[in-house]
Write an enzyme that holds these catalytic residues in place. Structure first.
Site, PDB file in Angstrom:
ATOM      1  N   ARG A   1       3.358  -7.017 -17.634  1.00  0.00           N
ATOM      2  CA  ARG A   1       1.754  -7.158 -17.412  1.00  0.00           C
ATOM      3  C   ARG A   1       1.130  -7.666 -18.611  1.00  0.00           C
ATOM      4  NH1 ARG A   1      -1.931  -3.965 -15.029  1.00  0.00           N
ATOM      5  NH2 ARG A   1      -0.223  -3.608 -13.418  1.00  0.00           N
TER       6      ARG A   1
ATOM      7  N   LYS B   1      -8.389  -2.189 -12.870  1.00  0.00           N
ATOM      8  CA  LYS B   1      -9.405  -2.250 -11.810  1.00  0.00           C
ATOM      9  C   LYS B   1     -10.386  -1.130 -11.793  1.00  0.00           C
ATOM     10  CE  LYS B   1      -6.948  -4.131  -8.634  1.00  0.00           C
ATOM     11  NZ  LYS B   1      -6.443  -4.856  -7.426  1.00  0.00           N
TER      12      LYS B   1
ATOM     13  N   GLU C   1      -4.168  -6.121  -4.018  1.00  0.00           N
ATOM     14  CA  GLU C   1      -4.931  -5.246  -3.379  1.00  0.00           C
ATOM     15  C   GLU C   1      -6.255  -5.428  -3.321  1.00  0.00           C
ATOM     16  OE1 GLU C   1      -3.735  -1.428  -4.837  1.00  0.00           O
ATOM     17  OE2 GLU C   1      -4.765  -0.397  -3.268  1.00  0.00           O
TER      18      GLU C   1
HETATM   19  P1  ATP Z   1      -4.878  -3.082 -12.035  1.00  0.00           P
HETATM   20  O1  ATP Z   1      -3.492  -2.271 -12.397  1.00  0.00           O
HETATM   21  O2  ATP Z   1      -5.419  -3.877 -12.819  1.00  0.00           O
HETATM   22  O3  ATP Z   1      -5.545  -2.124 -11.278  1.00  0.00           O
HETATM   23  P2  ATP Z   1      -3.050  -3.745  -9.732  1.00  0.00           P
HETATM   24  O4  ATP Z   1      -1.711  -3.951 -10.139  1.00  0.00           O
HETATM   25  O5  ATP Z   1      -3.371  -2.614  -9.175  1.00  0.00           O
HETATM   26  O6  ATP Z   1      -4.236  -4.063 -10.924  1.00  0.00           O
HETATM   27  P3  ATP Z   1      -2.833  -5.679  -7.669  1.00  0.00           P
HETATM   28  O7  ATP Z   1      -4.079  -6.184  -6.684  1.00  0.00           O
HETATM   29  O8  ATP Z   1      -1.958  -4.557  -7.078  1.00  0.00           O
HETATM   30  O9  ATP Z   1      -3.494  -4.805  -8.976  1.00  0.00           O
HETATM   31  O10 ATP Z   1      -2.261  -6.659  -8.322  1.00  0.00           O
HETATM   32  C1  ATP Z   1      -1.913  -8.087  -7.646  1.00  0.00           C
HETATM   33  C2  ATP Z   1      -0.781  -8.659  -8.471  1.00  0.00           C
HETATM   34  O11 ATP Z   1      -1.328  -8.838  -9.686  1.00  0.00           O
HETATM   35  C3  ATP Z   1       0.359  -7.712  -8.621  1.00  0.00           C
HETATM   36  O12 ATP Z   1       1.567  -8.446  -8.261  1.00  0.00           O
HETATM   37  C4  ATP Z   1       0.416  -7.273 -10.106  1.00  0.00           C
HETATM   38  O13 ATP Z   1       1.723  -6.928 -10.372  1.00  0.00           O
HETATM   39  C5  ATP Z   1      -0.363  -8.387 -10.690  1.00  0.00           C
HETATM   40  N1  ATP Z   1      -0.999  -7.923 -11.702  1.00  0.00           N
HETATM   41  C6  ATP Z   1      -1.877  -7.169 -11.912  1.00  0.00           C
HETATM   42  N2  ATP Z   1      -2.532  -6.703 -13.163  1.00  0.00           N
HETATM   43  C7  ATP Z   1      -1.664  -7.713 -14.019  1.00  0.00           C
HETATM   44  C8  ATP Z   1      -1.569  -7.896 -15.278  1.00  0.00           C
HETATM   45  N3  ATP Z   1      -2.204  -7.325 -16.370  1.00  0.00           N
HETATM   46  N4  ATP Z   1      -0.681  -8.740 -15.698  1.00  0.00           N
HETATM   47  C9  ATP Z   1       0.100  -9.360 -15.005  1.00  0.00           C
HETATM   48  N5  ATP Z   1       0.276  -9.296 -13.659  1.00  0.00           N
HETATM   49  C10 ATP Z   1      -0.664  -8.390 -13.142  1.00  0.00           C
HETATM   50 MG    MG Z   2      -1.547  -2.349  -7.561  1.00  0.00          MG
END
Ligand code: ATP
Ligand code: MG
Length: 586
Positions: free
Chosen positions: A278, A288, A53
């Site tokens: 994760r 984020k 995102e």
């Molecule tokens: P955050 O929780 O840090 O804001 P998010 O999941 O909202 O992260 P996205 O941009 O939606 O961020 O993530 C893109 C991809 O990266 C998704 O498939 C998500 O599952 C993966 N991802 C995000 N954070 C992690 C993590 N800590 N470990 C492994 N994969 C991750």
């Molecule tokens: Mg997300």
């Protein structure tokens, strides 16, 4: 988090099985993929995607997902798409879209011509919503957000049907089309799926599919005043791109039934969603939202501050893409959340830098040393090894003269027994140079040592004199030739293993490490570094790995970042703590 446990090795053993080829064992996702290839489930195709995102910069957790998705595609002759899941116009920015692409490329992955945006699918998603309305499986609801929450029920109590749930298909079609046409104010109506308000999975209790929101989108501008929810976009985007294995983190496990419901009720291609744990790192926050807060509130210098766990921060800190990829490979893929010791990441970095980083001499806390018996205007070019781990890196010359700087720590007026460095009357070898002997420590009026008067032994260049053992070897820089640089000593951003572990009423920011940045000015470094290009990675002998700051360094005004010390100093501190507490408990 339910299944939190500390994990210092990384790999989740239960979820892995031995690779027939005898290499690293297959992780559970690879096992699924291989089984699908064997049974021909997706016609032998492997198609993954990385779906960020664009609401912030990528962090080391994303690197895990990137390595996994691009890695699977590479390993099984498949393809991996980059897709921006840009369904929320309020938090998304072009800056993020650009940084994300730069970071993925830097990590060493390539999406070819497969760059997609969920926003490209807005019209298709809208048509699918219409299809659900036609089928009596979606309705326009006039409840407010708060009311929707109240009607939803809880984990232990069923929800209640919305009073608008039984509107006719005709009325729903009319209202939904007018929502799109901009006839109603923001937030006044939603489109909801008609599933089951008593479903044990809360995600299935008539979830909202569309909301009215007059916000400019970074790609579609003001074309839309209704936006689909992430849940109504993600699975269908995977379907459109004919993703075979849709890999996501564990928190989406209970969204999977909803994604499957959409796919089934729309009668479209069905990807297989697979959830994994994760990445969490000790001494690190990874969301984020929190990283944005650190940036906005000025606790760090920006998303690429070298203390940030962002890819751009790690890059500026001096991390190599290889070390990050190696780390992601080493920690493996698990089904249960755990926290990896950040030292595992740092060790992957040391391992790589040890192999590739050229050595250099630099002094962080200089103490002036005058070698009285060395001729005033003599300069010798001493030969130094560039990298003892890599003979092909060759040697270089470093100038030596009568006045040199050494590290303040390498001199003690009153040395303990095990101190093998300089002290009055003691000898030490200057790295790549002569043995010197300390004759006198010169003090200022405050009694501080400001200079050492030494002598050197001309017969000791490159050889150990017979019958004399000189154990200590210290680094130095010739005063007349030194280039003066700024050196930024970075340390962990948080003092606690779990930054979220705080007393009532406080938050993770309580645990910010006030000592995470120390700036040293006018540090003498060897003259060979005068032209060092931004981003250059080095080992300053005996001090650690450093890099030339990519943003602030200029020829003539060099800035070095400390990437990581040579050894894990925190482990030492923690060990000392443990010893102390052991003593206390006796
Ligand atoms: P955050 O929780 O840090 O804001 P998010 O999941 O909202 O992260 P996205 O941009 O939606 O961020 O993530 C893109 C991809 O990266 C998704 O498939 C998500 O599952 C993966 N991802 C995000 N954070 C992690 C993590 N800590 N470990 C492994 N994969 C991750
Ligand atoms: Mg997300």
């Amino acid at each position: 988090m339910a299944n939190q446990e500390r994990n210092t090795n990384g790999a989740d053993e239960d979820a892995n099985s031995a690779d027939a080829a005898g290499g690293r064992s297959l992780n559970f996702i690879e096992q699924i993929v291989e089984e699908d290839l064997r049974t021909g489930k997706f016609g032998g195709r492997v198609q993954t995607r990385f779906p960020p995102e664009p609401n912030g910069y990528l962090h080391i957790g994303h690197a895990k997902s990137i390595c996994l998705n691009f890695g699977l595609a590479a390993k099984y002759n498949g393809k991996c798409n980059l897709r921006f899941d840009d369904t929320n116009p309020c938090k998304e920015e072009v800056e993020y879209v650009e940084s994300i692409q730069e970071d993925i490329r830097w990590l060493g992955f390539d999406w070819g011509d497969r760059l997609y945006y969920a926003s490209d699918y807005f019209e298709q998603l809208y048509q699918w919503a219409i299809q659900l309305v036609h089928a009596g499986k979606a309705y326009v609801c006039d409840l407010t957000g708060d009311e929707i929450r109240q009607y939803r029920g809880t984990l232990t109590t069923p929800g209640r049907n919305s009073p608008y749930r039984d509107r006719s298909v005709e009325e729903n079609l009319d209202l939904f089309q007018r929502m799109r046409a901009g006839e109603f104010p923001d937030g006044s109506r939603t489109l909801r799926a008609k599933i089951d308000m008593a479903h044990p999975n809360l995600n299935m209790r008539d979830p909202v599919l569309y909301r009215i929101l007059r916000a400019e989108h970074h790609r579609t501008g003001n074309q839309w005043c209704i936006y689909s929810m992430y849940d109504f976009a993600h699975g269908q985007s995977d379907s459109i791109e004919r993703i075979t294995h849709s890999i996501c983190t564990l928190e989406f496990e209970n969204h999977r039934p909803l994604y499957d419901w959409f796919i089934q009720n729309l009668g479209i291609y069905a990807p297989q969603q697979i959830e994994f744990a994760r990445l969490n790192l000790s001494f690190t926050v990874m969301s984020k939202r929190k990283l944005l807060e650190l940036v906005k509130q000025g606790h760090v210098g920006g998303w690429d501050d070298p203390r940030m766990p962002t890819i751009s921060g790690l890059r500026r800190r001096g991390y190599t893409p290889e070390s990050i990829r190696n780390f992601c490979d080493r920690i493996g893929v698990a089904k249960f959340n755990s926290t990896i010791d950040v030292a595992v990441l740092e060790n992957c970095l040391r391992e790589h830098l040890n192999a590739v980083a050229p050595r250099a001499l630099a002094v962080l806390h200089p103490l002036r040393v005058v070698i009285d018996n060395y001729p005033e205007d003599q300069v010798e070019q001493l030969e130094a090894v560039n990298n003892p781990e890599d003979p092909s890196a060759g040697t270089r010359k470093i100038p030596f003269s009568r006045v040199v700087y050494i590290e303040r720590d390498d001199f003690r007026e009153d040395p303990p027994r095990q101190f093998h460095r300089l002290a009055p009357g003691r000898e030490v070898r200057l790295r790549y140079g002569y043995i010197i002997c300390c004759q006198e420590a010169v003090k200022n009026e405050q009694g501080e040592v400001v200079e050492l008067r030494c002598t050197y032994d001309p017969d000791t260049l490159g050889r150990q004199p017979e019958g004399r053992t000189v154990k200590g070897v210290i680094h130095w820089v010739s005063a007349a030739h030194a280039v003066l640089a700024e050196v930024r000593l970075y340390d962990r951003l948080f003092t606690q293993e779990d930054p979220e572990d705080v007393p009532e009423g406080q938050d993770y920011k309580t645990n910010l490490n006030s000592q995470s940045l120390e700036v040293l000015r006018d540090c003498p470094v060897e003259p060979n570094l005068a032209e060092a290009a931004p981003g250059t990675r080095l080992q300053f002998e005996r001090l650690g790995y450093f890099c030339v700051d990519a943003k602030d360094s200029r020829p003539g005004a060099l800035v070095f970042n400390r990437t990581v010390p040579l050894r894990d100093t925190w482990a030492k501190i923690e060990k000392a703590h443990k010893k102390v507490s052991l003593k206390d408990s006796r």
